[in-house]
Design a protein around this motif. Structure first.
Motif, PDB file in Angstrom:
ATOM      1  N   LEU A 146      40.247  82.194   5.073  1.00 17.12           N
ATOM      2  CA  LEU A 146      39.064  81.369   4.857  1.00 17.12           C
ATOM      3  C   LEU A 146      38.571  81.501   3.421  1.00 17.12           C
ATOM      4  O   LEU A 146      38.236  80.495   2.774  1.00 17.12           O
ATOM      5  CB  LEU A 146      37.956  81.764   5.839  1.00 17.12           C
ATOM      6  N   ILE A 147      38.549  82.697   2.900  1.00 17.15           N
ATOM      7  CA  ILE A 147      38.103  82.909   1.521  1.00 17.15           C
ATOM      8  C   ILE A 147      39.048  82.229   0.544  1.00 17.15           C
ATOM      9  O   ILE A 147      38.607  81.565  -0.403  1.00 17.15           O
ATOM     10  CB  ILE A 147      37.979  84.422   1.229  1.00 17.15           C
TER      11      ILE A 147
ATOM     12  N   LEU B 241      38.411  78.454   0.691  1.00 15.39           N
ATOM     13  CA  LEU B 241      37.149  78.063   0.065  1.00 15.39           C
ATOM     14  C   LEU B 241      37.224  78.147  -1.448  1.00 15.39           C
ATOM     15  O   LEU B 241      36.726  77.263  -2.151  1.00 15.39           O
ATOM     16  CB  LEU B 241      36.008  78.926   0.598  1.00 15.39           C
TER      17      LEU B 241
ATOM     18  N   ILE C   7      39.374  75.216  -2.648  1.00 13.72           N
ATOM     19  CA  ILE C   7      38.612  73.965  -2.612  1.00 13.72           C
ATOM     20  C   ILE C   7      37.612  73.922  -3.756  1.00 13.72           C
ATOM     21  O   ILE C   7      37.442  72.884  -4.397  1.00 13.72           O
ATOM     22  CB  ILE C   7      37.927  73.805  -1.238  1.00 13.72           C
ATOM     23  N   LEU C   8      36.978  75.048  -4.044  1.00 15.77           N
ATOM     24  CA  LEU C   8      36.020  75.104  -5.150  1.00 15.77           C
ATOM     25  C   LEU C   8      36.706  74.785  -6.473  1.00 15.77           C
ATOM     26  O   LEU C   8      36.195  74.012  -7.284  1.00 15.77           O
ATOM     27  CB  LEU C   8      35.368  76.490  -5.215  1.00 15.77           C
TER      28      LEU C   8
END
Length: 79
Positions: free
Chosen positions: A15-16, A19, A22-23
């Protein structure tokens, strides 16, 4: 039965990673959109080139490259 190699990856670590990935994609694309809209509104003929430059710099050197081209646009391209 005991696990031989520890916990199976894919929970919070995945998940990290997603994210952060995506950032690093959304920030250059968002900055490029802003640059394109601003340059188009000011009648700049090279609006597309500025936006492409922001995206490419953001992909080559994440965040730092996009911000550098954005600063260059603000200093040079807005005149």
């Amino acid at each position: 039965m005991a696990l031989l190699f520890g916990a199976i990856p894919g929970g919070p670590e995945l998940l990290i990673v997603l994210l952060v990935g995506i950032l690093f994609l959304l920030v250059p694309i968002g900055l490029a959109y802003w640059v394109y809209q601003d340059a188009t509104g000011r009648g700049n003929d090279r609006a597309t080139l500025w936006a492409i430059g922001v995206v490419i710099a953001g992909l080559v050197a994440p965040l730092v490259g996009a911000v550098a081209v954005l600063a260059l646009y603000v200093l040079v391209g807005r005149t």
